[in-house]
Design a protein around this motif. Structure first.
Motif, PDB file in Angstrom:
ATOM      1  N   LYS A 173       0.805  -1.216   0.000  1.00 34.05           N
ATOM      2  CA  LYS A 173       0.000   0.000   0.000  1.00 34.05           C
ATOM      3  C   LYS A 173       0.846   1.277   0.000  1.00 34.05           C
ATOM      4  CE  LYS A 173      -3.946   2.238   2.089  1.00 34.05           C
ATOM      5  NZ  LYS A 173      -4.957   2.239   3.166  1.00 34.05           N
ATOM      6  N   PRO A 174       1.977   1.313   0.691  1.00 30.70           N
ATOM      7  CA  PRO A 174       2.783   2.548   0.614  1.00 30.70           C
ATOM      8  C   PRO A 174       3.294   2.866  -0.763  1.00 30.70           C
ATOM      9  CG  PRO A 174       3.400   1.253   2.539  1.00 30.70           C
ATOM     10  CD  PRO A 174       2.484   0.405   1.733  1.00 30.70           C
ATOM     11  N   LEU A 175       3.392   1.822  -1.636  1.00 29.71           N
ATOM     12  CA  LEU A 175       3.903   2.067  -2.987  1.00 29.71           C
ATOM     13  C   LEU A 175       2.873   2.724  -3.881  1.00 29.71           C
ATOM     14  CD1 LEU A 175       5.786  -1.315  -3.611  1.00 29.71           C
ATOM     15  CD2 LEU A 175       6.730   0.836  -2.759  1.00 29.71           C
ATOM     16  N   LEU A 176       1.612   2.690  -3.464  1.00 27.00           N
ATOM     17  CA  LEU A 176       0.566   3.237  -4.326  1.00 27.00           C
ATOM     18  C   LEU A 176       0.657   4.750  -4.457  1.00 27.00           C
ATOM     19  CD1 LEU A 176      -2.537   1.120  -3.187  1.00 27.00           C
ATOM     20  CD2 LEU A 176      -0.900   0.644  -5.023  1.00 27.00           C
ATOM     21  N   ARG A 177       1.317   5.432  -3.476  1.00 29.77           N
ATOM     22  CA  ARG A 177       1.398   6.895  -3.569  1.00 29.77           C
ATOM     23  C   ARG A 177       2.242   7.350  -4.745  1.00 29.77           C
ATOM     24  NH1 ARG A 177       4.623   5.603   0.999  1.00 29.77           N
ATOM     25  NH2 ARG A 177       6.848   6.158   0.755  1.00 29.77           N
ATOM     26  N   TYR A 178       3.118   6.440  -5.269  1.00 29.13           N
ATOM     27  CA  TYR A 178       3.934   6.815  -6.428  1.00 29.13           C
ATOM     28  C   TYR A 178       3.133   6.805  -7.731  1.00 29.13           C
ATOM     29  CZ  TYR A 178       7.756   5.808  -3.180  1.00 29.13           C
ATOM     30  OH  TYR A 178       8.597   5.791  -2.103  1.00 29.13           O
ATOM     31  N   SER A 180       0.550   8.227  -8.635  1.00 22.51           N
ATOM     32  CA  SER A 180      -0.026   9.502  -9.077  1.00 22.51           C
ATOM     33  C   SER A 180       0.951  10.319  -9.900  1.00 22.51           C
ATOM     34  CB  SER A 180      -0.488  10.312  -7.854  1.00 22.51           C
ATOM     35  OG  SER A 180       0.616  10.556  -6.978  1.00 22.51           O
ATOM     36  N   SER A 181       2.196   9.856 -10.028  1.00 23.65           N
ATOM     37  CA  SER A 181       3.221  10.551 -10.802  1.00 23.65           C
ATOM     38  C   SER A 181       3.192  10.092 -12.250  1.00 23.65           C
ATOM     39  CB  SER A 181       4.605  10.271 -10.194  1.00 23.65           C
ATOM     40  OG  SER A 181       4.634  10.630  -8.813  1.00 23.65           O
ATOM     41  N   PRO A 182       3.911  10.798 -13.156  1.00 19.85           N
ATOM     42  CA  PRO A 182       4.016  10.365 -14.540  1.00 19.85           C
ATOM     43  C   PRO A 182       4.725   9.003 -14.631  1.00 19.85           C
ATOM     44  CG  PRO A 182       4.653  12.649 -14.323  1.00 19.85           C
ATOM     45  CD  PRO A 182       4.526  12.131 -12.935  1.00 19.85           C
ATOM     46  N   PRO A 183       4.572   8.303 -15.753  1.00 25.88           N
ATOM     47  CA  PRO A 183       5.150   6.954 -15.877  1.00 25.88           C
ATOM     48  C   PRO A 183       6.658   6.912 -15.664  1.00 25.88           C
ATOM     49  CG  PRO A 183       3.544   7.334 -17.604  1.00 25.88           C
ATOM     50  CD  PRO A 183       3.699   8.630 -16.892  1.00 25.88           C
ATOM     51  N   HIS A 184       7.403   7.913 -16.191  1.00 21.53           N
ATOM     52  CA  HIS A 184       8.852   7.837 -16.039  1.00 21.53           C
ATOM     53  C   HIS A 184       9.269   8.018 -14.585  1.00 21.53           C
ATOM     54  CE1 HIS A 184       7.971  12.141 -16.590  1.00 21.53           C
ATOM     55  NE2 HIS A 184       9.109  12.386 -15.916  1.00 21.53           N
ATOM     56  N   HIS A 185       8.498   8.853 -13.810  1.00 23.66           N
ATOM     57  CA  HIS A 185       8.788   9.000 -12.379  1.00 23.66           C
ATOM     58  C   HIS A 185       8.482   7.697 -11.629  1.00 23.66           C
ATOM     59  CE1 HIS A 185       9.937  13.184 -12.328  1.00 23.66           C
ATOM     60  NE2 HIS A 185       8.845  13.540 -13.006  1.00 23.66           N
ATOM     61  N   ILE A 186       7.411   7.027 -12.057  1.00 23.82           N
ATOM     62  CA  ILE A 186       7.052   5.747 -11.426  1.00 23.82           C
ATOM     63  C   ILE A 186       8.178   4.742 -11.619  1.00 23.82           C
ATOM     64  CG2 ILE A 186       5.428   3.820 -11.474  1.00 23.82           C
ATOM     65  CD1 ILE A 186       3.257   5.773 -12.315  1.00 23.82           C
ATOM     66  N   LEU A 187       8.727   4.701 -12.841  1.00 28.35           N
ATOM     67  CA  LEU A 187       9.808   3.767 -13.110  1.00 28.35           C
ATOM     68  C   LEU A 187      11.036   4.076 -12.266  1.00 28.35           C
ATOM     69  CD1 LEU A 187       9.572   3.426 -17.012  1.00 28.35           C
ATOM     70  CD2 LEU A 187       8.725   1.857 -15.276  1.00 28.35           C
ATOM     71  N   SER A 188      11.327   5.351 -12.118  1.00 27.45           N
ATOM     72  CA  SER A 188      12.512   5.725 -11.345  1.00 27.45           C
ATOM     73  C   SER A 188      12.332   5.418  -9.863  1.00 27.45           C
ATOM     74  CB  SER A 188      12.827   7.207 -11.555  1.00 27.45           C
ATOM     75  OG  SER A 188      11.755   8.015 -11.077  1.00 27.45           O
ATOM     76  N   GLU A 189      11.115   5.619  -9.345  1.00 32.08           N
ATOM     77  CA  GLU A 189      10.868   5.329  -7.941  1.00 32.08           C
ATOM     78  C   GLU A 189      10.908   3.825  -7.667  1.00 32.08           C
ATOM     79  OE1 GLU A 189      10.670   7.267  -5.455  1.00 32.08           O
ATOM     80  OE2 GLU A 189      10.600   9.215  -6.461  1.00 32.08           O
ATOM     81  N   PHE A 190      10.287   3.042  -8.574  1.00 29.72           N
ATOM     82  CA  PHE A 190      10.232   1.599  -8.362  1.00 29.72           C
ATOM     83  C   PHE A 190      11.572   0.922  -8.575  1.00 29.72           C
ATOM     84  CE2 PHE A 190       5.396   0.918  -9.199  1.00 29.72           C
ATOM     85  CZ  PHE A 190       5.139   1.578  -8.010  1.00 29.72           C
ATOM     86  N   SER A 191      12.446   1.559  -9.310  1.00 31.67           N
ATOM     87  CA  SER A 191      13.761   0.954  -9.540  1.00 31.67           C
ATOM     88  C   SER A 191      14.555   0.801  -8.258  1.00 31.67           C
ATOM     89  CB  SER A 191      14.547   1.795 -10.552  1.00 31.67           C
ATOM     90  OG  SER A 191      14.783   3.102 -10.028  1.00 31.67           O
ATOM     91  N   SER A 192      14.229   1.644  -7.234  1.00 29.67           N
ATOM     92  CA  SER A 192      14.950   1.549  -5.966  1.00 29.67           C
ATOM     93  C   SER A 192      14.278   0.603  -4.986  1.00 29.67           C
ATOM     94  CB  SER A 192      15.080   2.933  -5.335  1.00 29.67           C
ATOM     95  OG  SER A 192      13.785   3.479  -5.065  1.00 29.67           O
TER      96      SER A 192
END
Length: 921
Positions: A173-178, A180-192
């Motif tokens: 559930k904490p990952l769902l807050r990402y 709301s960002s654009p797709p490229h930001h989502i990819l960068s956040e999930f990469s970590s």
């Protein structure tokens, strides 16, 4: 009313109350059963559970039911999809973040305050209830449910589905807050969050997509978040596709495999998988040109050498690219099957379509053979796919899936092919029958044609049949070449030149059994002109007429240097010379020409060619599989109907009709009835045809049907064919019996001298049979022996019995026509003894006893004393009840001295005298 008090249901009332007591509060929640509540909860979004649980203790207890959380846990697919490691990575990442935040926080000074427990709160790692509207609510649910549930239910150490789902929900559930960002930001956040490998990131996306599914519905706006996640996944998939193309250009299978497996994790199962589709489109096999399907047809004949070269390139492409597809793509993707299916439809299918269209223009026969040959050649792709699948043990590619590729490719041709196969076979059968009718008419009008016996020319016709069936069976076991490469025309069929002499039933030589009168049937028919070019013998049914034992070995010599069938040398003339002249000189009534093994072999040969073509499609599944099996049955039924109605039944009918026209007085030959001998040859041929049909049925049709199923159309039609043949033989034998007995009666009438049984007194007494008796018995004996081996024992016994019954009638009439003296009586006894000996040799008990009584009847002509003669006539038991005294009285009236002894015999028999007992007024 007091008397009715005992009938009051007083004791039933407690039971009624106990039934109401079964519905207790623990089974009813409000006004609804708890089961209905559970069904509603199974469809309730997760974020609505706290509101439901706070309604009452009962609803709070239901919210803890583990079956509700089992469904949601399974929907996450953590265990099934192997995503446990991804959850562990997320948990490790979050713990690392907490530890880093705690280390970066400023130091705190412990202070005594009045707030007690609040002093120990960790502001960097708050309680789970502070992370959302659901996870923390579990503690409230537990607190409210404690009074209603046993202690073990709330044990924190128990690994329930609810606890598993709480952990997953807490981590995801904490990952769902990402999102709301654009797709490229989502990819960068999930990469970590996950490990940096492509596969781990793909698994994270996959897990989140399952978490945001309609089955779980973790938050209110899960559908909006799911769309945002799909956009990020599509962008990530595009990057994977680029990485795959780069690795493909370098030939780096490890990188290709990682990118392919990562992309497969992202695929939602709708439409075609993009990476597998793009990889297949870039294979050069789809863009090659220069193949010429029409080169397989040269001079209006098929030669599949160009198609072999074409298929070699196809198989090479499947081997090379298919093996790589098995190695780099995930097994569930089935990229090899998709790749082969595309090759089959876009490359091989177009090649075959062009070839079949041209073959259809040339002739129907070429179209049929080209269809079966194309299917057989295309089947090599199945073996190529299975070899490629061996590159990986868990490839999940079965032979059935590989075969379905070819079956799907050929479905567009199956309807036309199966219909044309049946129609073409009807046309071939019609041509064969018309050719035979034309030849029969020509031979019937040729009065100089000699009647030649085939089976009857041997001492052992049964052995000849066995040899013929052995050769026939051996030929049925030979393989049939479906794919033509070097073209050869044999009997209208296209076959491989190197093995033309061994293809199908056409290699059998009908002249070996059907005599030399058969001529070529014309174009497109079965070729019987086998004696040209000095070919070698193929099959010889060798019968040694000096000895009952024969050579069963089949001499099979095949020639590869000639495109025509080799010929079989016949020795029927030598056999005829050894056995003597058995058949009368030819007349226009040549019955054996009405039935031919040639035609039977032609029909079976044509049917087997069609059957072998259709058998290539015998493994077809589904609708076309049923159609193929129905067509196989229909082809055999057509052959039986044509052979039975157009040839066998028709031939026997004409033979029976011609036999009835035979008049013994118009022929000089006495010991042989030409129509009957020819009919017996016809019976042998009919029996041979039936045996060949049975062998053909056992070898070719039995694998496709259930022989024990009496309702099967093939079994019923075969039985009908056999019954029609038996009825034709029975009808012919009935007419033949009339002809034979007419001949016997003619022999007895013409060869009996006027005073045969009333010789002069001074004539020497010869106790041997008369010439008429000898000739009649020779005639009967020859024809009875000719029928052996061609019919069943029961039919043969009925035939013998009919002959015996009719012979008795003829002899009785013959005796009543004679004047018999005392010496002539001995001649009568000699003749009757000879007839009795012949009938006894037939071993039919019923007629043997009748002739025994007839033999005793001859004694009335050698008794001199009239009174003794009268006593013999009155002795009913003497003849076993076969003759009444009135019958014997008629026979003794043929005595030459009857006028002298009549009064004495009458007086002794009836005790009367005309002088004493009769008064004439």
């Amino acid at each position: 009313m007091h008397k009715f008090k005992a009938l009051e249901p007083v004791r039933l009332q407690p039971g009624h109350k106990s039934q109401k007591h079964l519905i207790t509060p623990k089974n009813l929640v409000g006004r609804l059963p708890s089961d209905l509540h559970l069904i509603i909860l199974s469809h309730l979004p997760v974020h609505d559970f706290p509101a439901y649980a706070r309604c009452s203790h009962a609803t709070s207890a239901l919210a803890f039911d583990d079956s509700l959380w089992q469904k949601r846990w399974n929907a996450l697919g953590v265990e099934k999809q192997g995503l446990s490691a991804t959850l562990d990575d997320i948990e490790t990442h979050q713990k690392g973040q907490v530890a880093a935040s705690r280390a970066a926080a400023p130091p705190t000074i412990p202070v005594d305050d009045e707030f007690g427990d609040f002093a120990t709160v960790d502001v960097l790692e708050p309680k789970p209830d502070e992370l959302g509207d659901f996870v923390g609510a579990f503690d409230a649910l537990a607190a409210s449910a404690k009074p209603l549930l046993p202690p073990m239910t709330l044990a924190p150490t128990k690994d329930t589905f609810r606890n598993k789902f709480i952990r997953a929900h807490t981590l995801l559930k904490p990952l769902l807050r990402y999102l709301s960002s654009p797709p490229h930001h989502i990819l960068s956040e999930f990469s970590s969050v996950a490990s940096p490998s492509l596969r781990s990131q793909a698994k994270l996306f996959h897990l989140l997509s399952l978490f945001l599914s309609p089955t779980i519905q973790p938050v209110n706006n899960y559908d909006v978040l799911a769309l945002s996640l799909r956009s990020a996944m599509d962008r990530f998939d595009a990057s994977l596709l680029s990485a795959f193309d780069v690795a493909d250009g370098k030939g780096d299978e490890a990188a290709m495999k990682e990118a392919a497996e990562s992309s497969w994790e992202l695929w939602d199962g709708t439409g075609d998988w993009e990476m597998g589709k793009v990889w297949a489109e870039k294979r050069e096999i789809f863009y090659q040109h220069g193949w010429k399907p029409l080169d397989n047809i040269t001079n209006d004949r098929l030669d599949f050498t160009p198609m072999d070269e074409f298929m070699s390139q196809i198989l090479e492409a499947i081997s090379e690219h298919g093996s790589r597809a098995v190695r780099i793509f995930p097994p569930p993707a089935q990229v090899l099957i998709a790749f082969a299916d595309r090759i089959a439809n876009e490359v091989v299918g177009e090649y075959i379509t062009s070839l079949l269209e041209r073959a259809r223009e040339v002739s129907t026969a070429m179209f049929l053979q080209a269809t079966a040959a194309c299917f057989r050649v295309s089947w090599k792709m199945v073996d190529a796919m299975m070899l490629a699948a061996e590159q990986r043990e868990d490839s999940e590619i079965t032979r059935t899936k590989a075969e379905d590729v070819i079956y799907r490719m050929f479905e567009v041709n199956m309807d036309e092919y199966l219909d044309e196969e049946v129609e073409y076979l009807k046309l071939v059968f019609e041509t064969i029958c018309k050719n035979w009718d034309r030849q029969t008419s020509a031979k019937s009008s040729d009065a100089t044609t000699n009647s030649t016996a085939r089976f009857l020319s041997s001492h052992n016709p049964a052995q000849v049949k066995r040899n013929v069936l052995t050769s026939f069976t051996n030929v049925l076991l030979l393989p049939v070449t479906i794919v033509p490469r070097t073209v050869n025309a044999v009997g209208g069929a296209l076959m491989t030149g190197g093995s033309a002499a061994v293809q199908g039933i056409a290699m059998l030589n009908p002249q070996r059994w059907a005599g030399g009168g058969a001529e070529a049937a014309g174009n497109g028919a079965y070729s019987r002109n086998l004696g040209r070019d000095g070919g070698e013998m193929l099959f010889e049914a060798d019968v040694n007429d000096d000895d009952e034992e024969t050579d069963n070995k089949t001499i099979a010599t095949f020639t590869s240097d000639t495109s025509t069938l080799a010929t079989a040398t016949t020795r029927s003339s030598e056999t005829m010379a050894k056995n003597g002249k058995m058949i009368a000189e030819a007349t226009t009534n040549q019955l054996e020409l009405l039935l031919s093994l040639d035609v039977a072999l032609e029909l079976i040969h044509a049917d087997r060619e069609a059957l072998k073509r259709v058998e290539a499609f015998a493994g077809y599944p589904g609708h076309y599989g049923h159609r193929v099996r129905d067509t196989i049955e229909e082809l055999f039924i057509l052959m039986l109907q044509t052979l039975g109605e157009r040839h066998v039944t028709k031939g026997f009918s004409q033979a029976t009709e011609r036999m009835t026209e035979y008049k013994p007085s118009e022929h000089q030959e006495t010991t042989s009835v030409a129509p009957l001998v020819q009919f017996f040859e016809l019976v042998h041929i009919g029996d041979m045809i039936q045996s060949m049909v049975q062998v053909y049925f056992d070898k070719e049709l039995a694998p496709h049907i259930d022989k024990t199923d009496f309702l099967n159309a093939v079994v019923r039609e075969k039985k009908r064919f056999e019954n029609a043949l038996d009825e034709s033989v029975a009808g012919g034998l009935n007419a033949g019996t009339d002809v034979l007995m007419n001949q016997v009666e003619h022999i007895i009438l013409t060869l009996t001298e006027p005073r045969e049984y009333y010789p002069p007194e001074d004539a020497p007494l010869d106790l041997g049979p008369t010439k008429a008796c000898t000739e009649a018995i020779n005639c009967l004996d020859k024809h009875c022996k000719l029928l052996k081996g061609s019919t069943s024992k029961e039919v043969l016994e009925v035939f013998y019995q009919e002959i015996g019954i009719r012979l008795i009638v003829i002899l009785q009439k013959h005796i009543k026509r004679q004047i018999i003296s005392l010496n002539g009586g001995f001649q009568v006894i000699a003749d009757l003894n000879t007839y009795h000996t012949f009938i006894s040799s037939l071993k039919v008990q019923s007629i043997a006893s009748d002739f025994s009584h007839l033999k005793m009847l001859g004694h009335v002509y050698v008794v001199e004393d009239a009174k003794d003669l009268a006593q013999i006539v009155r002795d009913v038991t003497r003849y076993g009840g076969a003759y009444r005294p009135e019958d014997i009285y008629e026979f003794i009236q043929r005595r030459s001295d009857w006028k002298k002894i009549e009064n004495i015999v009458d007086k002794t028999m009836y005790n009367l005298s005309f002088k004493e007992d009769c008064v004439i007024c």
